[in-house]
Design a protein around this motif. Structure first.
Motif, PDB file in Angstrom:
ATOM      1  N   THR A  30     -23.251 -10.928  28.864  1.00 34.62           N
ATOM      2  CA  THR A  30     -23.665 -10.434  29.999  1.00 34.62           C
ATOM      3  C   THR A  30     -23.572  -8.721  29.775  1.00 34.62           C
ATOM      4  O   THR A  30     -24.684  -8.109  30.097  1.00 34.62           O
ATOM      5  N   MET A  40     -26.922 -11.215  34.613  1.00 39.63           N
ATOM      6  CA  MET A  40     -27.170 -12.509  35.132  1.00 39.63           C
ATOM      7  C   MET A  40     -27.977 -13.474  34.046  1.00 39.63           C
ATOM      8  O   MET A  40     -27.732 -14.335  33.684  1.00 39.63           O
ATOM      9  N   SER A  46     -26.556 -13.880  30.840  1.00 42.68           N
ATOM     10  CA  SER A  46     -25.154 -15.019  30.852  1.00 42.68           C
ATOM     11  C   SER A  46     -25.747 -16.248  31.126  1.00 42.68           C
ATOM     12  O   SER A  46     -25.173 -17.318  30.370  1.00 42.68           O
ATOM     13  N   ASN A  66     -26.055  -5.442  45.914  1.00 41.32           N
ATOM     14  CA  ASN A  66     -25.168  -6.291  45.004  1.00 41.32           C
ATOM     15  C   ASN A  66     -24.286  -6.810  45.607  1.00 41.32           C
ATOM     16  O   ASN A  66     -24.172  -8.139  45.462  1.00 41.32           O
ATOM     17  N   THR A  80     -26.085 -10.256  46.836  1.00 41.67           N
ATOM     18  CA  THR A  80     -26.359 -11.101  45.834  1.00 41.67           C
ATOM     19  C   THR A  80     -25.089 -11.938  45.460  1.00 41.67           C
ATOM     20  O   THR A  80     -25.205 -12.925  45.365  1.00 41.67           O
ATOM     21  N   ILE A 111     -24.451 -15.913  45.793  1.00 37.39           N
ATOM     22  CA  ILE A 111     -24.052 -16.827  44.760  1.00 37.39           C
ATOM     23  C   ILE A 111     -22.649 -17.560  45.222  1.00 37.39           C
ATOM     24  O   ILE A 111     -22.393 -18.667  44.742  1.00 37.39           O
ATOM     25  N   LEU A 150     -23.353 -17.189  36.440  1.00 32.95           N
ATOM     26  CA  LEU A 150     -23.789 -16.346  37.446  1.00 32.95           C
ATOM     27  C   LEU A 150     -22.536 -15.687  38.121  1.00 32.95           C
ATOM     28  O   LEU A 150     -22.563 -14.358  38.685  1.00 32.95           O
ATOM     29  N   ALA A 203     -21.304 -12.863  35.620  1.00 30.22           N
ATOM     30  CA  ALA A 203     -22.241 -11.607  35.895  1.00 30.22           C
ATOM     31  C   ALA A 203     -22.104 -10.694  37.244  1.00 30.22           C
ATOM     32  O   ALA A 203     -22.118  -9.728  37.298  1.00 30.22           O
ATOM     33  N   SER A 204     -22.017 -11.810  38.417  1.00 33.58           N
ATOM     34  CA  SER A 204     -21.950 -11.120  39.542  1.00 33.58           C
ATOM     35  C   SER A 204     -20.382 -10.357  39.755  1.00 33.58           C
ATOM     36  O   SER A 204     -19.921  -9.544  40.428  1.00 33.58           O
TER      37      SER A 204
END
Lengths: 258, 285
Positions: free
Chosen positions: B48, B75, B78, B140, B143, B147, B192, B195-196
């Motif tokens: 990432t 993401m 990743s 963010n 997002t 997710i 995911l 990355a988040s």
């Protein structure tokens, strides 16, 4: 193939890279039979079971399970399986006995259907059959080897399979519990009519419980009732491990020199 | 203590994102730990970083893409890393674990290269490494919310399949579970979530949020569902207490979150020891 045939293996051979593990096996399993599959280490017993379960594909020959070719078979709830690896599972896995038994319903439920309260009742009933209901809330890691095997049988039984396949289920269990375990399997076979196929090395004990014995050494060298097997024994014609070992050496020798 | 979190938008973003991550990271972490895949989280967090570095480089060198959110390329890298790990695992059937160091070192190597090519970055890369209370934007947060919803729905739908695959893979196969597809789906979810999570916890510490709460829960639970509930609870405590203390101490939240998680691990280990001693004393009496 008659309706009472649960498994039919026709002229099956299987090769692991260079070596043949199973050669020209013809073998059938009828409804209600309790068949013990015996043979020395490396004789292809576990490979044959994996072929029957469709975990690996035969190099040659065909396998039918419940009158259907194994590659097209998808009625997995009809088959319960207790693998050799069940003995060496992760003892620290954080699961209760109930959760493990309920996981046996995965094949019957299929995708996108959820476990409900009634399934807990079913799991308790399966545990009762194997006399383990008092351990339902225990952690799976707290059980002894013999208790674990009973739980795995309950997991297999919860989906009410017609065929139960066990690969050396008594490894690491003391003699007393082995006898108890075979008694339980024998009772299940007689009471429910479930067909059993079990790989084992406990030849002396298993002949008292199994209805049929199959001896394997890459191919099936003997397949008959337990009485027929004992008769062979009395006549000193029993296909003993020593005999099978010699055959194995001969086979390897022929392969190496040819 | 919490007043500032109600007053400032950026703190609300960080708190909300943290709460979502505190839920979803340990939820997936339980499956990661019991399947002995803990190091996969590390490998994916490192790849990432490569995505972040690539995004920052693009932003610096290519005109017209100033608004590119580094999280999205992070993401993408990743997810790509997750797919590559699966491919390498198949390639080396007898040495499956090799996939992790290959992706981990490859990710770091490429990341360093990209950072050097850009002659260092204007953006504070430090915040991506160790997390930042101020770095989480409203977009963010949305997002991460999206997710989180996806992950919860998938885990709910495939719970029994994920459980049986984790406990006994061979039994899962014989039960007709499509193990390969479910594993791929799972590893993509992990990619995911990692990355988040990085903006709150930081790339270098994100795997800790997936494993430490689970390690604590494992000390005291008897069932799988209990393990999930306690892991999420410990994850939430770590994130909330960690974020608040990071804000007041003026330090990156990654460090405080991980230290709270470690403290919980010490407490649960002590609790287990005490309960065992109590059991034996009671039994002798």
């Amino acid at each position: 193939m008659s309706d009472c045939k649960i498994v039919e293996v026709k002229n099956v051979s299987f090769k692991y890279e260079k070596e043949w593990a199973v050669e020209h096996v013809n073998f059938s399993l009828d409804k209600g039979q309790f068949v013990a599959l015996i043979g020395p280490n490396g004789s292809g017993k576990s490979t044959l079971v994996k072929l029957i379960l469709g975990l690996i594909k035969p190099t040659v020959g065909s396998i039918q399970v419940f009158n259907e070719l194994i590659k097209r078979f998808n009625n997995w709830q009809e088959i319960g399986y207790i693998s050799q690896k069940s003995n060496s599972f992760n003892a620290g896995f954080p699961a209760s006995v109930l959760e493990v038994v309920k996981s046996g319903l995965v094949s019957r439920l299929g995708m996108f259907r959820f476990l409900k309260r009634e399934h807990t009742q079913k799991a308790l009933e399966a545990l009762k059959v194997v006399e383990m209901e008092e351990f339902a809330r225990s952690s799976i890691g707290e059980l002894s080897g013999g208790q674990l095997q009973r739980v795995f049988i309950a997991r297999a039984l919860i989906s009410a399979p017609s065929l139960l396949i066990l690969d050396e289920p008594t490894v690491g269990i003391d003699a007393k519990h082995v006898t108890d375990f075979y008694d339980l399997l024998g009772r299940l076979n007689k009471k429910t009519g479930i067909t059993l196929l079990m790989i084992t090395h406990d030849i002396d004990t298993i002949t008292k419980h199994a209805t049929h014995i199959a001896c394997m050494n890459k191919t099936i060298s003997f397949h008959g009732t337990s009485d027929e097997y004992n008769q062979y024994n009395e006549q000193d014609l029993k296909p003993s491990y020593e005999h099978m070992d010699q055959q194995l050496i001969r086979n390897n020798y022929v392969e190496v020199t040819s | 203590m919490f007043e500032a979190f109600f007053r400032y938008d950026f703190l609300q973003n960080a708190a909300m994102t943290g709460i979502l991550i505190g839920l979803v990271a340990p939820l997936l972490g339980v499956f990661i730990v019991v399947r002995r895949l803990s190091l996969i989280a590390d490998a994916l967090s490192h790849i990432t970083l490569t995505g972040i570095a690539a995004s920052l480089l693009l932003e610096k060198k290519v005109s017209g893409i100033n608004d590119l959110n580094p999280v999205f390329l992070g993401m993408a890298f990743s997810v790509l890393g997750a797919v590559l790990i699966e491919w390498i695992r198949k390639l080396y059937k007898n040495y499956e674990e090799l996939a992790i160091p290959i992706i981990l070192s490859g990710g770091i190597g490429l990341g360093v290269l990209l950072i050097s090519l850009a002659d260092g970055f204007n953006t504070d890369l430090f915040s991506y490494l160790f997390g930042s209370v101020a770095a989480v934007s409203r977009s963010n947060m949305w997002t991460v919310l999206f997710i989180t919803c996806i992950v919860i729905i998938i885990v709910f739908l495939f719970y029994k399949e994920l459980f049986v695959l984790s406990f006994d893979e061979e039994h899962a196969t014989v039960s007709g579970v499509k193990g390969k597809w479910i594993h791929l789906l799972f590893i993509l979810m992990v990619a995911l979530v990692i990355a988040s999570s990085m903006q709150v916890v930081g790339i270098l510490l994100v795997s800790a949020l997936m494993t430490l709460p689970v390690a604590s829960a494992l000390r005291i639970t008897k069932s799988f569902k209990q393990t999930i509930v306690l892991s999420v609870l410990f994850g939430e405590i770590s994130v909330i207490v960690g974020l608040v203390s990071a804000y007041h101490l003026g330090v990156p939240p990654g460090g405080t979150i991980v230290m709270i998680a470690i403290l919980i691990l010490i407490l649960t280990t002590a609790l287990k020891k005490v309960s065992i001693q109590f059991f034996w004393t009671k039994r002798r009496a």
